[in-house]
Design a protein around this motif. Sequence first.
Motif, PDB file in Angstrom:
ATOM      1  N   GLN A  27     -75.394  37.598  31.176  1.00 54.94           N
ATOM      2  CA  GLN A  27     -76.469  38.485  30.731  1.00 54.94           C
ATOM      3  C   GLN A  27     -77.741  37.712  30.385  1.00 54.94           C
ATOM      4  O   GLN A  27     -77.706  36.542  30.009  1.00 54.94           O
ATOM      5  CB  GLN A  27     -76.012  39.307  29.528  1.00 54.94           C
ATOM      6  N   ASN A  65     -71.273  48.696  41.609  1.00 55.87           N
ATOM      7  CA  ASN A  65     -72.244  49.563  40.942  1.00 55.87           C
ATOM      8  C   ASN A  65     -73.524  48.765  40.727  1.00 55.87           C
ATOM      9  O   ASN A  65     -73.487  47.681  40.136  1.00 55.87           O
ATOM     10  CB  ASN A  65     -71.706  50.043  39.591  1.00 55.87           C
ATOM     11  N   SER A 118     -69.467  41.354  35.407  1.00 55.84           N
ATOM     12  CA  SER A 118     -70.672  42.146  35.164  1.00 55.84           C
ATOM     13  C   SER A 118     -71.885  41.246  35.003  1.00 55.84           C
ATOM     14  O   SER A 118     -71.784  40.108  34.536  1.00 55.84           O
ATOM     15  CB  SER A 118     -70.508  42.997  33.892  1.00 55.84           C
ATOM     16  N   SER A 149     -75.844  41.746  33.370  1.00 52.42           N
ATOM     17  CA  SER A 149     -76.625  42.678  32.562  1.00 52.42           C
ATOM     18  C   SER A 149     -77.915  42.031  32.081  1.00 52.42           C
ATOM     19  O   SER A 149     -77.893  40.999  31.396  1.00 52.42           O
ATOM     20  CB  SER A 149     -75.805  43.133  31.342  1.00 52.42           C
ATOM     21  N   CYS A 199     -79.761  43.399  42.995  1.00 51.79           N
ATOM     22  CA  CYS A 199     -78.397  43.302  42.474  1.00 51.79           C
ATOM     23  C   CYS A 199     -77.644  42.209  43.213  1.00 51.79           C
ATOM     24  O   CYS A 199     -76.954  41.396  42.615  1.00 51.79           O
ATOM     25  CB  CYS A 199     -77.674  44.641  42.631  1.00 51.79           C
ATOM     26  N   GLN A 226     -64.585  42.098  39.476  1.00 52.93           N
ATOM     27  CA  GLN A 226     -64.369  42.584  38.108  1.00 52.93           C
ATOM     28  C   GLN A 226     -65.171  41.778  37.087  1.00 52.93           C
ATOM     29  O   GLN A 226     -64.663  41.390  36.038  1.00 52.93           O
ATOM     30  CB  GLN A 226     -62.874  42.558  37.770  1.00 52.93           C
ATOM     31  N   THR A 263     -67.668  45.016  40.894  1.00 50.36           N
ATOM     32  CA  THR A 263     -68.606  44.437  39.939  1.00 50.36           C
ATOM     33  C   THR A 263     -69.648  45.467  39.507  1.00 50.36           C
ATOM     34  O   THR A 263     -69.965  46.397  40.241  1.00 50.36           O
ATOM     35  CB  THR A 263     -69.331  43.217  40.525  1.00 50.36           C
ATOM     36  N   ASN A 264     -70.192  45.269  38.309  1.00 46.07           N
ATOM     37  CA  ASN A 264     -71.280  46.094  37.777  1.00 46.07           C
ATOM     38  C   ASN A 264     -72.501  45.194  37.605  1.00 46.07           C
ATOM     39  O   ASN A 264     -72.454  44.226  36.841  1.00 46.07           O
ATOM     40  CB  ASN A 264     -70.887  46.715  36.435  1.00 46.07           C
ATOM     41  N   LEU A 265     -73.568  45.532  38.316  1.00 42.67           N
ATOM     42  CA  LEU A 265     -74.742  44.663  38.359  1.00 42.67           C
ATOM     43  C   LEU A 265     -75.972  45.441  37.909  1.00 42.67           C
ATOM     44  O   LEU A 265     -76.433  46.351  38.597  1.00 42.67           O
ATOM     45  CB  LEU A 265     -74.939  44.119  39.776  1.00 42.67           C
ATOM     46  N   THR A 319     -68.906  38.208  31.818  1.00 43.06           N
ATOM     47  CA  THR A 319     -70.213  38.868  31.826  1.00 43.06           C
ATOM     48  C   THR A 319     -71.306  37.806  31.743  1.00 43.06           C
ATOM     49  O   THR A 319     -71.218  36.887  30.927  1.00 43.06           O
ATOM     50  CB  THR A 319     -70.354  39.830  30.633  1.00 43.06           C
TER      51      THR A 319
END
Length: 511
Positions: free
Chosen positions: A266, A337, A287, A289, A321, A285, A313-315, A264
Amino acid sequence: MSGFSFRSLTFMLLVAFLLWSSSFETCNARRGKHWRSSRTISASLSKKKGKSHSSSHHHNHGGGSKPKAPSPPKPKKGIPTTPPPKNEDNGHSTIFNVLDFGAKGDGSSDDTKAFQAAWAAACKVEASTMVVPSESVFLVGPISFSGPYCQQNIVFQLDGTIIAPTYSKAWGSGLLQWLEFTKLVGITIKGKGIIDGRGSVWWQNSPFDDPIDDESKLIVPLNNTVKEHPPLPISGELGGKMPSIKPTALRFYGSFNVTVTGITIQNSPQCHLKFDNCMGVSVYQMSVSSPGDSPNTDGIHLQNSREVLIHGTNLACGDDCISIQTGCSNVFIHNVNCGPGHGISIGSLGKDNTKACVSNITVRDIIMHNTMNGVRIKTWQGGSGSVKGVLFSNIQVSEVQLPIVIDQFYCDKSQCKNQTTAVALSGITYEKIRGTYTVKPVHFACSDSLPCMDVTLTAIELKPLQESYHLYDPFCWQTFGELSTPTVPPIDCLQLGKPSSNRIQSDHELC
């Protein structure tokens, strides 16, 4: 033969044997280094980067046993030594733990030198692993983990947390990146750890120095309320205003076969993850944030990079993004996402009359929630080059202000002069773009002198979040293509076919 002569001969033979054994082992090691078959650098993303499996060959000459390795010399007092490497997985990987190099991991001690020392050791061993252990917080200043003389296929195992300094002295007059990996082959960053840029001090110090996303001019507020920013610290731990140049948290430059997974990133001061001049990039996989109102905090930024795969991935960030810049080709993005943020963008391109070349981009199976834009292409007037071969497919939008955007009049300044040249756009396909919007479903603003061509729309279903909202209809300017199916709402402004002027590609469009 006398006893004395026999003992002398025995001693001489033993010394000769030991010298011969030592010489044989040395040659064997040297041969292993210089005779190792070279690995082909492959940009193919379908090939997995395997670990180097070192094997130890036991030689038995005339029934003799292999001599024991000599004990390492004891370190002299007061002279620092490199900690011995540790083997993991039956010798398959050599481990270099930052704690063994003096890192404290207490969140307040400066661990930069320990990270540098651990990398220097790992750099010399092919397929080695540099470990940042879990349950520890490492304060690390700006650092470059650089080649090109490092061995291949090094793993940066991040399970703990790395935090950036928040005092101005650590950054000098300003740096473009915090953690940088350069000129490496087969570099992997993986694990369950966190890279925390602690960017709030940067955002608060200069909130008005950053350019504003030009698409904000298309947004008409639905009410007059102004979102208040939460109070943020105005200076670092040791005081002093942070530099105006904000660093990217994690950057890769000039590298082949790069993998980032699991981690992650962030609260970066600016962009979170950047790839520049790289070939063979795999991101999955992981992230990103940061707050939706943090300025210019792109999630993943691609520039001059080819053969790129981003998925799973989660962005969540304050800007794009994913941002795709000039020099990118063969980029495949799926199952991502996105939100909050500004969506997934190609550009901006052609700023300051520069040439931009982007081709073969696929963005599909994306979920976007509460973003400014959905899928967007943005270019400046006066640029040259081309964007071609782009597919946006199966994009689910929810509460997105502008789901589909082409803007060839992009400008993040207060004023920009009109210019006739432009980056040529052709072969842009939108299919299965569905969901809800809050301002305008489609905005196509193409160049007067160089219209957008071969724009195809299929299965577009975009509905206002609330029917009672006063919203804009689809907008098109100098946009040519076809509607393969009826759209919701009807996009009647798209001009079917090609421009009547039968324009021939000029030199400034060639890439």
